[in-house]
Design a protein around this motif. Structure first.
Motif, PDB file in Angstrom:
ATOM      1  N   THR A   1     -15.197  50.799  11.382  1.00 59.34           N
ATOM      2  CA  THR A   1     -15.275  49.390  11.790  1.00 59.34           C
ATOM      3  C   THR A   1     -16.703  48.851  11.791  1.00 59.34           C
ATOM      4  OG1 THR A   1     -15.367  50.046  14.112  1.00 59.34           O
ATOM      5  CG2 THR A   1     -13.187  49.498  13.214  1.00 59.34           C
ATOM      6  N   ALA A   2     -17.697  49.700  12.005  1.00 60.17           N
ATOM      7  CA  ALA A   2     -19.089  49.239  12.020  1.00 60.17           C
ATOM      8  C   ALA A   2     -19.578  49.021  10.590  1.00 60.17           C
ATOM      9  CB  ALA A   2     -19.973  50.265  12.731  1.00 60.17           C
ATOM     10  N   PRO A   3     -20.553  48.139  10.401  1.00 59.09           N
ATOM     11  CA  PRO A   3     -21.026  47.853   9.041  1.00 59.09           C
ATOM     12  C   PRO A   3     -21.430  49.103   8.259  1.00 59.09           C
ATOM     13  CG  PRO A   3     -21.934  46.248  10.565  1.00 59.09           C
ATOM     14  CD  PRO A   3     -21.227  47.270  11.405  1.00 59.09           C
ATOM     15  N   GLY A   4     -22.268  49.944   8.846  1.00 55.70           N
ATOM     16  CA  GLY A   4     -22.733  51.134   8.140  1.00 55.70           C
ATOM     17  C   GLY A   4     -21.602  52.081   7.799  1.00 55.70           C
ATOM     18  N   ALA A   5     -20.678  52.263   8.732  1.00 57.90           N
ATOM     19  CA  ALA A   5     -19.551  53.173   8.499  1.00 57.90           C
ATOM     20  C   ALA A   5     -18.651  52.655   7.379  1.00 57.90           C
ATOM     21  CB  ALA A   5     -18.748  53.353   9.785  1.00 57.90           C
ATOM     22  N   LEU A   6     -18.428  51.347   7.350  1.00 61.48           N
ATOM     23  CA  LEU A   6     -17.613  50.747   6.291  1.00 61.48           C
ATOM     24  C   LEU A   6     -18.263  50.930   4.921  1.00 61.48           C
ATOM     25  CD1 LEU A   6     -16.603  47.484   8.145  1.00 61.48           C
ATOM     26  CD2 LEU A   6     -14.973  49.157   7.225  1.00 61.48           C
ATOM     27  N   LEU A   7     -19.575  50.708   4.870  1.00 68.09           N
ATOM     28  CA  LEU A   7     -20.276  50.841   3.592  1.00 68.09           C
ATOM     29  C   LEU A   7     -20.330  52.301   3.138  1.00 68.09           C
ATOM     30  CD1 LEU A   7     -23.082  48.283   4.397  1.00 68.09           C
ATOM     31  CD2 LEU A   7     -21.346  48.017   2.607  1.00 68.09           C
ATOM     32  N   LYS A   8     -20.494  53.229   4.090  1.00 69.01           N
ATOM     33  CA  LYS A   8     -20.495  54.650   3.742  1.00 69.01           C
ATOM     34  C   LYS A   8     -19.131  55.067   3.198  1.00 69.01           C
ATOM     35  CE  LYS A   8     -21.345  59.283   5.587  1.00 69.01           C
ATOM     36  NZ  LYS A   8     -21.686  60.091   6.776  1.00 69.01           N
ATOM     37  N   GLN A   9     -18.060  54.627   3.859  1.00 74.66           N
ATOM     38  CA  GLN A   9     -16.706  54.933   3.399  1.00 74.66           C
ATOM     39  C   GLN A   9     -16.469  54.383   1.998  1.00 74.66           C
ATOM     40  OE1 GLN A   9     -13.085  54.451   6.075  1.00 74.66           O
ATOM     41  NE2 GLN A   9     -12.847  52.654   4.781  1.00 74.66           N
TER      42      GLN A   9
ATOM     43  N   THR B   1     -23.780  55.098  -4.829  1.00 79.92           N
ATOM     44  CA  THR B   1     -25.124  55.241  -4.288  1.00 79.92           C
ATOM     45  C   THR B   1     -25.609  53.935  -3.664  1.00 79.92           C
ATOM     46  OG1 THR B   1     -25.687  56.963  -5.882  1.00 79.92           O
ATOM     47  CG2 THR B   1     -27.527  55.797  -4.862  1.00 79.92           C
ATOM     48  N   PHE B   2     -25.287  52.821  -4.294  1.00 83.43           N
ATOM     49  CA  PHE B   2     -25.674  51.514  -3.759  1.00 83.43           C
ATOM     50  C   PHE B   2     -25.148  51.341  -2.334  1.00 83.43           C
ATOM     51  CE2 PHE B   2     -24.392  47.123  -2.932  1.00 83.43           C
ATOM     52  CZ  PHE B   2     -25.592  46.451  -3.086  1.00 83.43           C
ATOM     53  N   PHE B   3     -23.861  51.568  -2.145  1.00 86.46           N
ATOM     54  CA  PHE B   3     -23.268  51.375  -0.818  1.00 86.46           C
ATOM     55  C   PHE B   3     -23.730  52.441   0.174  1.00 86.46           C
ATOM     56  CE2 PHE B   3     -20.038  48.907  -3.268  1.00 86.46           C
ATOM     57  CZ  PHE B   3     -20.154  47.710  -2.560  1.00 86.46           C
ATOM     58  N   LEU B   4     -23.907  53.670  -0.277  1.00 90.10           N
ATOM     59  CA  LEU B   4     -24.369  54.736   0.617  1.00 90.10           C
ATOM     60  C   LEU B   4     -25.793  54.474   1.100  1.00 90.10           C
ATOM     61  CD1 LEU B   4     -22.875  57.837  -1.224  1.00 90.10           C
ATOM     62  CD2 LEU B   4     -22.178  56.968   1.018  1.00 90.10           C
TER      63      LEU B   4
ATOM     64  N   ALA C   1     -29.506  52.604   5.462  1.00 92.42           N
ATOM     65  CA  ALA C   1     -30.477  51.627   5.953  1.00 92.42           C
ATOM     66  C   ALA C   1     -29.988  50.925   7.218  1.00 92.42           C
ATOM     67  CB  ALA C   1     -30.767  50.596   4.863  1.00 92.42           C
ATOM     68  N   ILE C   2     -28.683  50.707   7.304  1.00 96.48           N
ATOM     69  CA  ILE C   2     -28.114  49.997   8.452  1.00 96.48           C
ATOM     70  C   ILE C   2     -27.986  50.920   9.668  1.00 96.48           C
ATOM     71  CG2 ILE C   2     -25.968  48.962   9.310  1.00 96.48           C
ATOM     72  CD1 ILE C   2     -25.642  47.808   6.418  1.00 96.48           C
ATOM     73  N   GLY C   3     -27.667  52.181   9.412  1.00 94.62           N
ATOM     74  CA  GLY C   3     -27.503  53.118  10.515  1.00 94.62           C
ATOM     75  C   GLY C   3     -26.314  52.757  11.394  1.00 94.62           C
ATOM     76  N   ASP C   4     -26.509  52.833  12.713  1.00 90.77           N
ATOM     77  CA  ASP C   4     -25.416  52.618  13.663  1.00 90.77           C
ATOM     78  C   ASP C   4     -25.337  51.185  14.179  1.00 90.77           C
ATOM     79  OD1 ASP C   4     -24.705  55.315  13.481  1.00 90.77           O
ATOM     80  OD2 ASP C   4     -26.097  55.874  15.083  1.00 90.77           O
ATOM     81  N   ALA C   5     -26.112  50.282  13.609  1.00 86.61           N
ATOM     82  CA  ALA C   5     -26.132  48.896  14.103  1.00 86.61           C
ATOM     83  C   ALA C   5     -24.750  48.258  14.018  1.00 86.61           C
ATOM     84  CB  ALA C   5     -27.130  48.072  13.295  1.00 86.61           C
ATOM     85  N   ASP C   6     -24.376  47.545  15.064  1.00 88.63           N
ATOM     86  CA  ASP C   6     -23.077  46.859  15.080  1.00 88.63           C
ATOM     87  C   ASP C   6     -23.146  45.507  14.378  1.00 88.63           C
ATOM     88  OD1 ASP C   6     -21.639  48.831  16.478  1.00 88.63           O
ATOM     89  OD2 ASP C   6     -22.428  48.098  18.391  1.00 88.63           O
ATOM     90  N   THR C   7     -24.326  44.907  14.384  1.00 94.17           N
ATOM     91  CA  THR C   7     -24.504  43.609  13.734  1.00 94.17           C
ATOM     92  C   THR C   7     -25.834  43.593  12.992  1.00 94.17           C
ATOM     93  OG1 THR C   7     -25.558  42.647  15.694  1.00 94.17           O
ATOM     94  CG2 THR C   7     -23.172  42.369  15.488  1.00 94.17           C
TER      95      THR C   7
ATOM     96  N   ALA D   1     -30.776  41.882   4.170  1.00 96.72           N
ATOM     97  CA  ALA D   1     -31.605  41.837   2.956  1.00 96.72           C
ATOM     98  C   ALA D   1     -32.291  43.178   2.727  1.00 96.72           C
ATOM     99  CB  ALA D   1     -32.634  40.715   3.065  1.00 96.72           C
ATOM    100  N   ALA D   2     -32.777  43.786   3.818  1.00104.70           N
ATOM    101  CA  ALA D   2     -33.438  45.089   3.695  1.00104.70           C
ATOM    102  C   ALA D   2     -32.449  46.160   3.243  1.00104.70           C
ATOM    103  CB  ALA D   2     -34.070  45.473   5.031  1.00104.70           C
ATOM    104  N   ALA D   3     -31.226  46.105   3.773  1.00106.37           N
ATOM    105  CA  ALA D   3     -30.200  47.073   3.382  1.00106.37           C
ATOM    106  C   ALA D   3     -29.803  46.886   1.921  1.00106.37           C
ATOM    107  CB  ALA D   3     -28.975  46.937   4.288  1.00106.37           C
ATOM    108  N   LEU D   4     -29.684  45.636   1.506  1.00106.41           N
ATOM    109  CA  LEU D   4     -29.335  45.357   0.111  1.00106.41           C
ATOM    110  C   LEU D   4     -30.420  45.900  -0.822  1.00106.41           C
ATOM    111  CD1 LEU D   4     -26.908  43.757  -1.166  1.00106.41           C
ATOM    112  CD2 LEU D   4     -28.516  41.903  -1.525  1.00106.41           C
ATOM    113  N   ARG D   5     -31.681  45.709  -0.445  1.00108.39           N
ATOM    114  CA  ARG D   5     -32.769  46.226  -1.273  1.00108.39           C
ATOM    115  C   ARG D   5     -32.736  47.755  -1.307  1.00108.39           C
ATOM    116  NH1 ARG D   5     -36.980  44.455  -3.958  1.00108.39           N
ATOM    117  NH2 ARG D   5     -36.805  42.297  -3.227  1.00108.39           N
ATOM    118  N   ALA D   6     -32.407  48.387  -0.182  1.00109.61           N
ATOM    119  CA  ALA D   6     -32.292  49.840  -0.163  1.00109.61           C
ATOM    120  C   ALA D   6     -31.189  50.298  -1.113  1.00109.61           C
ATOM    121  CB  ALA D   6     -32.005  50.331   1.259  1.00109.61           C
ATOM    122  N   GLY D   7     -30.100  49.545  -1.170  1.00115.68           N
ATOM    123  CA  GLY D   7     -29.021  49.862  -2.100  1.00115.68           C
ATOM    124  C   GLY D   7     -29.466  49.773  -3.548  1.00115.68           C
ATOM    125  N   VAL D   8     -30.210  48.711  -3.856  1.00108.69           N
ATOM    126  CA  VAL D   8     -30.704  48.536  -5.225  1.00108.69           C
ATOM    127  C   VAL D   8     -31.697  49.642  -5.586  1.00108.69           C
ATOM    128  CG1 VAL D   8     -31.984  47.002  -6.759  1.00108.69           C
ATOM    129  CG2 VAL D   8     -30.282  46.051  -5.191  1.00108.69           C
TER     130      VAL D   8
END
Length: 213
Positions: A64-72, A91-94, A99-105, A112-119
């Motif tokens: 349910t959390a952003p990072g967990a959803l993207l990892k899945q 790899t992009f989503f992982l 980058a997001i870690g455990d943040a709920d929001t 933007a930082a997470a998107l750049r980490a994906g790229v």
């Protein structure tokens, strides 16, 4: 005065992933057509299969959390998408998830930082550079546009600027001679064809603009 930036939570990330899956499904035939000209004619089918599996995971609940959803999402794509697309999108989503870690929001800057980490993950995996005629040609200008819009635009406006930049990057691949991937085997004959990976990447950014703002 710009509107208050939207806060991106798990529900928003799930909407984004589902919207991307829908966009891939709706454009599967076009992605296949593009890939048949300069690749193995499987980009549409591979991406559609992978994102169908991603949606099945979402339907099953759990993350349910952003990072967990993207990892899945990333792990599912790696395990279900053939060719180069699975490892690259996975790899992009992982990398985004890390980058997001455990943040709920996430605020606009964190996303933007997470998107750049994906790229950056895509670059590390695929070794692509600007002008190689790959998905990076859509992703790179998108993250640059998103960073440039930070603070001056609301989240919706910033993400649409990123999506527009991705679309321009996608269109700019048409005259290029491919230097990476299957298309590079064609040499000069790869010119005149829009890159399928850049096309699906532009769909990803437009889905973000449509759902996260």
């Amino acid at each position: 005065m710009a509107d208050e930036p939207a806060v991106i939570d798990g529900a928003a990330v799930e909407r984004w992933i589902r919207a991307f899956a829908t966009a891939i499904s709706e454009n599967e035939a076009e992605l296949t057509r593009l890939d048949s000209a300069i690749g193995d004619a499987d980009h549409g089918a591979n991406m559609a299969r992978g994102l169908k599996a991603v949606v099945a995971k979402l339907d099953g609940g759990g993350a349910t959390a952003p990072g967990a959803l993207l990892k899945q999402t990333g792990m599912t794509l790696v395990s279900t998408v053939g060719g180069a697309s699975g490892p690259l999108y996975g790899t992009f989503f992982l990398r985004m998830a890390t980058a997001i870690g455990d943040a709920d929001t996430l605020d606009q800057a964190a996303f933007a930082a997470a998107l750049r980490a994906g790229v950056e993950g895509v670059v590390a995996r695929g070794k692509a550079e600007a002008g190689d005629k790959t998905m990076y040609d859509a992703l790179a200008p998108a993250v640059d546009a998103l960073d440039a819009a930070l603070g001056g635009e609301d989240t919706a406006g910033a993400l649409q600027a990123a999506a527009d930049a991705a679309a321009r990057g996608r269109d700019a691949t048409t005259p290029l001679v491919a230097r990476k991937g299957r298309a590079s085997y064609l040499g000069e004959r790869s010119a005149g064809h829009q890159d399928p990976g850049a096309t699906s990447a532009a769909l990803l950014l437009q889905a973000a603009a449509d759902t996260l703002g």
